[in-house]
Design a protein around this motif. Structure first.
Motif, mmCIF file in Angstrom:
data_model
loop_
_atom_site.group_PDB
_atom_site.id
_atom_site.type_symbol
_atom_site.label_atom_id
_atom_site.label_comp_id
_atom_site.label_asym_id
_atom_site.label_seq_id
_atom_site.Cartn_x
_atom_site.Cartn_y
_atom_site.Cartn_z
ATOM 1 N N GLY A 165 0.818 -1.347 0.034
ATOM 2 C CA GLY A 165 -0.152 0.001 -0.075
ATOM 3 C C GLY A 165 0.700 1.296 0.033
ATOM 4 O O GLY A 165 2.075 0.994 -0.035
ATOM 5 N N HIS A 166 0.084 2.448 0.139
ATOM 6 C CA HIS A 166 0.714 3.636 0.091
ATOM 7 C C HIS A 166 1.078 4.138 1.810
ATOM 8 O O HIS A 166 0.668 3.618 2.441
ATOM 9 N N GLY A 167 2.495 4.546 1.732
ATOM 10 C CA GLY A 167 2.850 4.897 3.061
ATOM 11 C C GLY A 167 4.145 4.580 3.319
ATOM 12 O O GLY A 167 4.933 4.870 4.500
ATOM 13 N N ARG A 168 4.895 3.892 2.362
ATOM 14 C CA ARG A 168 6.235 3.339 2.650
ATOM 15 C C ARG A 168 7.283 4.579 2.397
ATOM 16 O O ARG A 168 6.916 5.435 1.677
ATOM 17 N N LEU A 169 8.383 4.701 3.281
ATOM 18 C CA LEU A 169 9.131 5.721 3.405
ATOM 19 C C LEU A 169 9.795 6.027 2.007
ATOM 20 O O LEU A 169 10.254 5.256 1.164
ATOM 21 N N ALA A 170 9.856 7.238 1.566
ATOM 22 C CA ALA A 170 10.358 7.691 0.326
ATOM 23 C C ALA A 170 11.948 7.018 0.319
ATOM 24 O O ALA A 170 12.653 6.804 1.259
ATOM 25 N N ALA A 171 12.467 6.908 -0.944
ATOM 26 C CA ALA A 171 13.644 6.242 -1.192
ATOM 27 C C ALA A 171 14.878 7.258 -0.452
ATOM 28 O O ALA A 171 14.665 8.432 -0.442
ATOM 29 N N PRO A 172 15.939 6.669 0.176
ATOM 30 C CA PRO A 172 17.028 7.820 0.898
ATOM 31 C C PRO A 172 17.557 8.351 -0.324
ATOM 32 O O PRO A 172 17.350 9.810 -0.004
ATOM 33 N N ALA A 173 17.601 8.135 -1.521
ATOM 34 C CA ALA A 173 17.933 9.146 -2.662
ATOM 35 C C ALA A 173 17.184 10.134 -2.635
ATOM 36 O O ALA A 173 17.632 11.434 -2.945
ATOM 37 N N THR A 174 15.832 10.205 -2.807
ATOM 38 C CA THR A 174 14.892 11.053 -2.890
ATOM 39 C C THR A 174 14.500 12.050 -1.747
ATOM 40 O O THR A 174 14.713 13.335 -1.905
ATOM 41 N N ILE A 175 15.013 11.424 -0.485
ATOM 42 C CA ILE A 175 15.071 12.365 0.695
ATOM 43 C C ILE A 175 16.305 13.289 0.764
ATOM 44 O O ILE A 175 16.124 14.315 0.942
ATOM 45 N N VAL A 176 17.415 12.654 0.263
ATOM 46 C CA VAL A 176 18.614 13.248 0.145
ATOM 47 C C VAL A 176 18.617 14.548 -0.712
ATOM 48 O O VAL A 176 18.927 15.498 -0.474
ATOM 49 N N GLU A 177 17.798 14.093 -1.913
ATOM 50 C CA GLU A 177 17.851 15.133 -2.919
ATOM 51 C C GLU A 177 17.198 16.464 -2.595
ATOM 52 O O GLU A 177 17.337 17.670 -2.715
ATOM 53 N N SER A 178 16.035 16.121 -1.582
ATOM 54 C CA SER A 178 15.101 17.137 -1.245
ATOM 55 C C SER A 178 15.872 18.129 -0.150
ATOM 56 O O SER A 178 15.797 19.100 -0.164
ATOM 57 N N VAL A 179 16.857 17.315 0.555
ATOM 58 C CA VAL A 179 17.589 18.047 1.543
ATOM 59 C C VAL A 179 18.372 18.955 0.898
ATOM 60 O O VAL A 179 18.779 20.222 1.256
ATOM 61 N N VAL A 180 19.157 18.499 -0.321
ATOM 62 C CA VAL A 180 20.016 19.301 -0.889
ATOM 63 C C VAL A 180 19.154 20.579 -1.504
ATOM 64 O O VAL A 180 19.717 21.560 -1.722
ATOM 65 N N ASP A 181 18.068 20.323 -2.223
ATOM 66 C CA ASP A 181 17.308 21.260 -2.762
ATOM 67 C C ASP A 181 17.053 22.566 -1.697
ATOM 68 O O ASP A 181 17.205 23.675 -2.067
ATOM 69 N N VAL A 182 16.544 22.256 -0.631
ATOM 70 C CA VAL A 182 16.374 23.072 0.643
ATOM 71 C C VAL A 182 17.639 23.581 0.980
ATOM 72 O O VAL A 182 17.426 24.881 1.115
ATOM 73 N N LEU A 183 18.675 23.141 1.004
ATOM 74 C CA LEU A 183 20.127 23.559 1.463
ATOM 75 C C LEU A 183 20.430 24.652 0.400
ATOM 76 O O LEU A 183 21.523 25.182 0.645
ATOM 77 N N THR A 184 20.427 24.144 -0.873
ATOM 78 C CA THR A 184 21.208 24.822 -1.926
ATOM 79 C C THR A 184 20.371 25.746 -2.511
ATOM 80 O O THR A 184 20.854 26.296 -3.494
ATOM 81 N N GLY A 185 19.068 25.878 -2.071
ATOM 82 C CA GLY A 185 18.274 26.772 -2.726
ATOM 83 C C GLY A 185 18.009 26.447 -4.258
ATOM 84 O O GLY A 185 17.717 27.376 -5.045
ATOM 85 N N SER A 186 18.302 25.185 -4.624
ATOM 86 C CA SER A 186 17.905 24.748 -5.895
ATOM 87 C C SER A 186 16.497 24.763 -6.527
ATOM 88 O O SER A 186 16.040 24.253 -7.343
ATOM 89 N N GLY A 187 15.636 25.324 -5.637
ATOM 90 C CA GLY A 187 14.205 25.606 -5.855
ATOM 91 C C GLY A 187 13.515 24.228 -5.597
ATOM 92 O O GLY A 187 14.001 23.593 -4.787
ATOM 93 N N ASP A 188 12.212 24.154 -6.183
ATOM 94 C CA ASP A 188 11.474 23.070 -5.907
ATOM 95 C C ASP A 188 11.157 22.387 -4.532
ATOM 96 O O ASP A 188 11.183 21.288 -4.226
ATOM 97 N N THR A 189 11.354 23.553 -3.661
ATOM 98 C CA THR A 189 11.176 23.085 -2.327
ATOM 99 C C THR A 189 9.759 23.177 -1.532
ATOM 100 O O THR A 189 9.414 23.230 -0.246
#
Ligand code: CTP
Length: 409
Positions: A165-189
């Protein structure tokens, strides 16, 4: 770039780990953040300690994990950490920590740190489908999003106890990509598409002439891929219907890829996915004509020059436009070599789209196969936004920025 070494150097990240089965994946998140140069301070809740051991984090993180408000001589570890970090990532985030973050309940070191910080917070929920769909959780998430918390939405797949079902943790790569987006201001946050469903088509269709030949086109699928990834980063659940083999073999994290070959395959895949989508983006280069009667054996040269009779394919965008569900936002592309805006405006109207992203594929560095693009985004009210030559990722961001406000609710 999410995987550039050193992209997070100098950044202090509190990695909150709560007591979901997915806690084991937080170890991978920790390692990846450290690999990118971040200083990672793990904070494990009591429940997390039932799932993963502190020794692993001691070995991988930048500091030994913190597990209690009272463990060391510092009487205010939560305020110290909250004030001195660049971001807090909670992975996995259980329904409990999401609720505490929403209400400001400060019940343990992690929840206290979440209340004591002004740094960006990235929450990566993981729980059973019923819990994720519960109105209490949905409400809590909506409030956190309003406050600017970035939610990395869960995916579908195997859950604890063997359930699907739906609810599984996002892949570590996806999580890290979001962290990079947030911290480097590359948008899409922005999480501006959280809870939305987006369908994107990509690539050029292939119409068989015989078993070895086809009618195709130069579309690389890069712009469609960039759109799918950007929509996913903004929190949407994304279906990418694509003719490109690498999208199928190496699907972008968190994106559901439906592989297709012909215009007819794409038509049926779109028909299945589009009715429930909030946004449909037809970035694919769909063949306008196909051989009426493809040969089932290779056409041989000694039979003379073959006469290949063509028939029109369905115009998928036009049929979506003719049957558009209330509130759905329909986005088409227009590949033009001349009279860009005039031709694109004609398509917008004929196909009943809400937006057309027009690109002059004859211009240098624009369109097919390039990593860059330049577009004019036409709205159905006659207004337009022009985006100068930029990366296809930046174009994808601009397209989503332009179309998202058209969503209702
Ligand atoms: N499109 C579609 N189905 C088709 C052909 C095109 O859904 N059979 C969609 C494309 O995905 C794109 C838009 O229609 O979003 C415009 O495609 P384009 O190739 O630029 O225009 P056409 O409508 O095919 O017209 P023309 O080839 O004459 O420019």
């Amino acid at each position: 770039m999410a995987d550039a070494p050193g992209v997070l150097s100098g950044k202090r990240i509190v990695l909150g780990v709560t007591g979901g089965i997915a806690a084991y994946k937080s170890i991978e998140v920790c390692r990846r953040l450290v690999d990118l140069g971040a200083h990672v301070i793990p904070v494990l809740t009591d429940a997390a300690l039932n799932m993963v051991g502190p020794t692993t984090f001691t070995a991988l993180a930048s500091e030994p994990p913190k597990t209690s408000l009272w463990a060391d001589s510092n009487p205010i570890p939560h305020t110290w950490m909250g004030q001195n970090c660049d971001a807090i990532v909670v992975a996995p985030a259980t329904a409990r920590i999401i609720s505490d973050a929403r209400t400001g309940r400060s019940a343990d070191l992690l929840s206290a740190t979440l209340v004591a910080t002004e740094a960006p917070v990235i929450m990566c929920p993981a729980m059973h489908t019923e819990m994720w769909a519960h109105p209490a959780v949905t409400d809590n998430i909506a409030t956190l999003v309003e406050r600017g918390v970035v939610i990395v939405p869960p995916e579908s797949g195997r859950l604890a106890g063997g359930d699907m079902g739906h609810g599984r943790l996002a892949a570590p790569a996806t999580i890290v990509e979001s962290v990079v987006d947030v911290l480097t201001g590359s948008g899409d946050t922005t999480s501006s598409l959280a809870g939305r469903s987006v369908v994107v088509t990509a690539g050029g269709t292939r119409e068989s002439i015989d078993p070895v030949r086809f009618i195709g086109n130069n579309s690389s699928g890069k712009q469609g891929l960039a759109l799918a990834k950007a929509a996913r980063r903004r929190g949407a659940s994304v279906t990418l219907i694509s003719t490109i083999a690498s999208h199928r073999d190496d699907p972008p994290a968190g994106v559901d890829v439906v592989p297709v070959v012909t215009a007819a395959d794409m038509e049926s895949a779109v028909a299945a996915a589009a009715p429930t989508a909030d946004i449909v983006i037809m970035a694919a280069a769909v063949a306008d004509f196909r051989p009426v009667d493809p040969a089932d054996r290779k056409i041989k040269k000694d039979g003379g020059v073959p006469q290949i009779v063509l028939e029109p394919t369905t115009d998928i965008l036009a049929s979506l436009g003719a049957n558009k569900p209330d509130g759905q936002v329909l986005v088409g592309f227009a590949a033009e070599t001349n009279d860009l805006v005039e031709n694109a405006a004609g398509k917008l109207e004929r196909k009943n789209a809400d937006f057309i992203v027009a690109n002059d594929v004859s211009a240098p560095q624009v369109g097919f196969a390039h990593d860059t693009n330049a577009v004019t985004i036409l709205r159905s009210d006659g207004s337009a936004v022009s985006v100068d030559l930029s990366s296809k990722d930046a174009i994808a961001g601009a397209v989503l920025d332009t179309v998202t406000p058209a969503l209702k609710g």
